[in-house]
Structures are given as C-alpha cells and as structure tokens.
Design a protein around this motif. Structure first.
Motif, PDB file in Angstrom:
ATOM      1  N   ARG B  11     -16.881   1.562  -5.226  1.00 49.79           N
ATOM      2  CA  ARG B  11     -15.786   2.440  -5.977  1.00 49.79           C
ATOM      3  C   ARG B  11     -15.644   1.727  -7.329  1.00 49.79           C
ATOM      4  O   ARG B  11     -15.653   0.667  -7.654  1.00 49.79           O
ATOM      5  CB  ARG B  11     -14.482   1.811  -5.375  1.00 49.79           C
ATOM      6  CG  ARG B  11     -13.115   2.212  -5.794  1.00 49.79           C
ATOM      7  CD  ARG B  11     -11.946   1.824  -5.026  1.00 49.79           C
ATOM      8  NE  ARG B  11     -10.788   2.231  -5.580  1.00 49.79           N
ATOM      9  CZ  ARG B  11      -9.955   1.644  -6.291  1.00 49.79           C
ATOM     10  NH1 ARG B  11     -10.133   0.350  -6.493  1.00 49.79           N
ATOM     11  NH2 ARG B  11      -8.648   2.036  -6.682  1.00 49.79           N
ATOM     12  N   VAL B  12     -15.884   2.748  -8.238  1.00 51.75           N
ATOM     13  CA  VAL B  12     -15.912   2.501  -9.782  1.00 51.75           C
ATOM     14  C   VAL B  12     -14.785   3.062 -10.341  1.00 51.75           C
ATOM     15  O   VAL B  12     -14.375   4.268  -9.987  1.00 51.75           O
ATOM     16  CB  VAL B  12     -17.239   2.994 -10.314  1.00 51.75           C
ATOM     17  CG1 VAL B  12     -18.516   2.063  -9.708  1.00 51.75           C
ATOM     18  CG2 VAL B  12     -17.552   4.363 -10.181  1.00 51.75           C
ATOM     19  N   ILE B  13     -14.445   2.960 -11.793  1.00 54.00           N
ATOM     20  CA  ILE B  13     -13.763   3.592 -12.440  1.00 54.00           C
ATOM     21  C   ILE B  13     -14.310   5.215 -12.722  1.00 54.00           C
ATOM     22  O   ILE B  13     -15.400   5.262 -12.927  1.00 54.00           O
ATOM     23  CB  ILE B  13     -13.537   3.130 -13.808  1.00 54.00           C
ATOM     24  CG1 ILE B  13     -12.817   1.623 -13.782  1.00 54.00           C
ATOM     25  CG2 ILE B  13     -12.540   3.964 -14.847  1.00 54.00           C
ATOM     26  CD1 ILE B  13     -12.491   1.149 -14.944  1.00 54.00           C
ATOM     27  N   GLY B  32      -3.867   0.853 -12.532  1.00 54.21           N
ATOM     28  CA  GLY B  32      -3.474   2.255 -12.889  1.00 54.21           C
ATOM     29  C   GLY B  32      -4.637   3.268 -13.374  1.00 54.21           C
ATOM     30  O   GLY B  32      -4.341   4.254 -13.662  1.00 54.21           O
ATOM     31  N   VAL B  33      -5.787   2.850 -13.263  1.00 50.46           N
ATOM     32  CA  VAL B  33      -7.034   3.819 -13.841  1.00 50.46           C
ATOM     33  C   VAL B  33      -7.282   4.301 -12.611  1.00 50.46           C
ATOM     34  O   VAL B  33      -7.626   4.005 -11.437  1.00 50.46           O
ATOM     35  CB  VAL B  33      -7.760   2.857 -14.627  1.00 50.46           C
ATOM     36  CG1 VAL B  33      -9.045   3.832 -14.922  1.00 50.46           C
ATOM     37  CG2 VAL B  33      -7.396   2.354 -15.747  1.00 50.46           C
ATOM     38  N   LYS B  34      -7.821   5.765 -12.842  1.00 50.25           N
ATOM     39  CA  LYS B  34      -8.446   6.432 -11.810  1.00 50.25           C
ATOM     40  C   LYS B  34      -9.540   5.962 -11.284  1.00 50.25           C
ATOM     41  O   LYS B  34     -10.557   5.766 -12.196  1.00 50.25           O
ATOM     42  CB  LYS B  34      -8.580   8.018 -12.030  1.00 50.25           C
ATOM     43  CG  LYS B  34      -9.206   8.832 -11.063  1.00 50.25           C
ATOM     44  CD  LYS B  34      -8.860  10.410 -11.617  1.00 50.25           C
ATOM     45  CE  LYS B  34      -9.514  11.194 -10.302  1.00 50.25           C
ATOM     46  NZ  LYS B  34     -10.137  12.253 -10.857  1.00 50.25           N
ATOM     47  N   HIS B  35      -9.987   5.527 -10.130  1.00 52.95           N
ATOM     48  CA  HIS B  35     -11.336   5.324  -9.463  1.00 52.95           C
ATOM     49  C   HIS B  35     -11.853   6.369  -8.499  1.00 52.95           C
ATOM     50  O   HIS B  35     -11.138   7.203  -8.135  1.00 52.95           O
ATOM     51  CB  HIS B  35     -10.799   4.039  -8.651  1.00 52.95           C
ATOM     52  CG  HIS B  35     -10.801   2.874  -9.460  1.00 52.95           C
ATOM     53  ND1 HIS B  35      -9.955   2.626 -10.339  1.00 52.95           N
ATOM     54  CD2 HIS B  35     -11.613   1.833  -9.741  1.00 52.95           C
ATOM     55  CE1 HIS B  35      -9.794   1.435 -10.964  1.00 52.95           C
ATOM     56  NE2 HIS B  35     -10.904   0.936 -10.643  1.00 52.95           N
ATOM     57  N   SER B  36     -12.936   6.356  -8.356  1.00 55.03           N
ATOM     58  CA  SER B  36     -13.655   7.268  -7.431  1.00 55.03           C
ATOM     59  C   SER B  36     -15.040   6.656  -6.933  1.00 55.03           C
ATOM     60  O   SER B  36     -15.393   5.705  -7.371  1.00 55.03           O
ATOM     61  CB  SER B  36     -13.853   8.650  -7.867  1.00 55.03           C
ATOM     62  OG  SER B  36     -14.374   8.726  -9.181  1.00 55.03           O
ATOM     63  N   MET B  37     -15.752   7.453  -6.220  1.00 55.99           N
ATOM     64  CA  MET B  37     -17.107   6.850  -5.803  1.00 55.99           C
ATOM     65  C   MET B  37     -17.959   7.179  -6.870  1.00 55.99           C
ATOM     66  O   MET B  37     -18.009   8.164  -7.585  1.00 55.99           O
ATOM     67  CB  MET B  37     -17.491   7.624  -4.461  1.00 55.99           C
ATOM     68  CG  MET B  37     -18.762   7.118  -3.743  1.00 55.99           C
ATOM     69  SD  MET B  37     -19.402   7.992  -2.662  1.00 55.99           S
ATOM     70  CE  MET B  37     -18.020   8.466  -1.352  1.00 55.99           C
ATOM     71  N   ASN B  38     -18.930   6.336  -6.886  1.00 53.74           N
ATOM     72  CA  ASN B  38     -19.853   6.160  -8.043  1.00 53.74           C
ATOM     73  C   ASN B  38     -20.782   7.400  -7.778  1.00 53.74           C
ATOM     74  O   ASN B  38     -21.231   7.551  -6.796  1.00 53.74           O
ATOM     75  CB  ASN B  38     -20.859   4.827  -7.931  1.00 53.74           C
ATOM     76  CG  ASN B  38     -22.051   4.836  -8.827  1.00 53.74           C
ATOM     77  OD1 ASN B  38     -21.446   5.222 -10.000  1.00 53.74           O
ATOM     78  ND2 ASN B  38     -23.228   4.303  -8.454  1.00 53.74           N
TER      79      ASN B  38
END
Lengths: 89, 254
Positions: B11-13, B32-38
């Motif tokens: 899980r990365v920014i 509070g920053v959007k994260h998603s899968m690398n």
C-alpha cells in the motif's frame, strides 16, 4: 420487467459512481455530471431504449477503465524508463 | 507441488498525488493522503490471476505487510481475482522502519509455510523505489529469480522469463520454485469493479504477526532526513541570437 431494469440501472449508477472517485478532474465534478446524465433520462419508459442507455453506460465504464490504465501506464513509463537507454520499443 | 502462487502487494501513496515533505524533514506527509496499491504490485496480481485462469496454477494468495489499512489493498487484490489473503500486521514505529530486508524475510517465511511454487512481486515500490525485495527474497530462499519480467511462460517445471534490461530484452529459463518481479509491460491489470469488490468480501484474509513467522523485523537503517527535490530554476528569455550565445558562454555551456 421494470423492476429488473431498475436494478440494472441502479447497479450501473453505483458502478460508475465508484469508478468516478479516481476521475482526474475530481470525484465531485464526475458525480455532478453523472447525476445530470441519469436525470436527463429518468422519464424513459421504453424497455428497449433503457437497455440501450444501460449499454451506453457499460461503454462509458470501459472508457473510464482505459483512461485510468493509460494515465497510470504513461506516468510509470515516464518516471521509470529512460528513452535514451532503450534500443527499440 | 502445491500450484500455489504468493503475491506480495504494498500500500503506497497514490501515484497521482503530489508528495509533500513534513516541515521537520523527517518524512513524507501520509495522513489524509490518498493511498492505493503499488502499480507494479497490481501487475504482479494480474499475472498470478491470469496464470490461474489459464489453469497453470491452482491458488493465488496475496500478502501485504502493514497496519489495518493494508487490508484494503488485500481486498483490492481479492477483487482482482486472488483466492485468499494474508495480512502481516506491522504497526507504528515498526511499520515506519519496515523495509525490503524485513519484508523479504516475511515473504520467504510465508513462501516456505505455504509451499509456494512462485513468489511474484512488483519490481519496485513507487514510494521508496528500492527494487530489492524480490531479489532479497530469492536469496533468502535460495531460489532462482526472474526480475523485471515483461513476459512469463511455464515450460514444464521450468519458467521462461523475458526480462527488460538496459538496451533490450533478455530471455532466461529458470527452475521452479522461483521469485519473479513484474515490470511495466508484463500485462494490463484489470480494474477492481464494485461488483467484484462485493464478491471479494466473502474471501478470507488471515492475520499473522511477524513474530508468528519467526521473523525479526528490527531495522538496520535509520532515515536521517527527507528533502524535496530542488526547485526548477525559472527560464530566462533572450532577445537575439548573439545574446543567447553570450549567455551560453557565460554559463560555461559552450
């Protein structure tokens, strides 16, 4: 018949709304456009026409997925691949 | 052989987010920053799922290390077609210090425990850009590795890997079990649509701690400082060609 179509339309709306979260111009912008697009056809009664509209919605889903993929692919390619080093791609 | 593939996801920014450094230069702002899968992990998951769809392997197990939020990333992978997930719980300071060495120890332990045929990882994470986890995992397991894979094909009990290297492509054939790291052109990851996410809620995610696997996650590295890249200097406009030549000479360019 109408109920089953209503379900399909609702499913389409939810799927598009979920996809719209990643929209480049913002989720709020997307939601507004999505809602007005659906509202425009809310009085449509002909089941065939409704099916056509749902099919168009499915097409939009495919377009969005392609858009997101290309954006990500191009960003990754730009960041990680030096055009000078590649011999031919 | 179990026909089981282990896929590691991180899980990365989100790649599209503009990164900001904390004012005290200690780290990057993540709250509070959007994260998603690398992105490279997405490609790894897609490859494993494709192999299952072609009936080359039997089960796709997806692993992620981190706090509660890592479960979201596992669920996305389950929505893409993975069969079950393993959440290795690492929180707080341990998570901040979690790096390729620790993750590769965890992946190696899980690969042995799950009797994995393949371990597929993304080539690197877009936040730390280490490009180490795959290689370290292979070394710890003493397994062959096919890194920067842009094409995979099973040939009996061996695997043919076309690798993207500087100046072109290299094809290698390695024994299984093996570790593979996915490069950009391996495949086109599918989007995890809402109906698939709903279906994936029924799939199991096991919870383990590094200690359960006998892994020591103390870090041997200390981050001293994080800085933003230097600001680009403003361009200068010149009126004539002579002016341009004079400026270039001044700057020592010609």
């Amino acid at each position: 018949m109408a109920n089953h179509l209503k379900e399909e339309v609702m499913k389409l709306y939810k799927t598009l709304l979920y996809l719209g979260r990643e929209y480049p111009q913002g989720a709020a912008y997307f939601r507004g456009r999505l809602k007005s697009a659906f509202m425009k056809n809310k009085d449509e009664k002909d089941p065939e026409k409704i099916q056509k509209l749902v099919a168009r919605g499915d097409f939009v889903i495919k377009e969005l997925e392609a858009l997101y993929f290309l954006r990500k692919y191009r960003a990754m390619k730009k960041r990680y691949f030096d055009p000078e080093k590649k011999s031919d791609t | 052989m179990s026909g089981r593939v282990l896929v590691g996801v991180k899980r990365v920014i989100d790649y599209a987010v503009k990164i900001r450094v904390k004012p005290d230069n200690s780290c990057v702002v993540t709250d509070g920053v959007k994260h998603s899968m690398n992105p490279f992990c997405e490609i790894a998951v897609e490859e494993a799922v494709k192999m299952k769809e072609k009936k080359l392997i039997k089960e796709v197990v997806v692993v992620s290390c981190g706090p509660q939020q890592a479960m979201e990333t596992i669920r996305t992978a389950l929505a893409m077609g993975a069969d079950r997930g393993i959440h290795v719980e690492v929180t707080g300071k341990d998570y901040e210090n979690l790096g390729p060495l620790q993750v590769s120890k965890i992946m190696a332990a899980l690969a042995k425990k799950e009797d994995a045929l393949l371990v597929i990882l993304g080539k690197q994470a877009i936040d730390d850009d280490c490009n180490q986890t795959g290689q370290m995992t292979a070394a710890l397991l003493d397994w062959p590795q096919g890194t920067f894979a842009s094409e995979l094909s099973m040939e009996g009990d061996k695997i043919k890997v076309v690798r993207e290297i500087d100046g072109g492509l290299e094809t290698v054939k390695i024994n299984t079990p093996a570790v593979i790291t996915a490069d950009l052109r391996l495949n086109t990851p599918r989007y995890a649509t809402l109906p698939n996410i709903m279906k994936a809620k029924k799939k199991k995610i096991a919870n383990v701690k590094p200690a359960d696997l006998g892994v020591d996650i103390t870090s041997r590295l200390e981050v001293l400082r994080v800085d933003e890249p230097p600001q680009r200097e403003a361009g200068v406009k010149v009126e004539t060609v002579d002016d341009l030549l004079a400026r270039l000479k001044e700057a020592g360019r010609i």
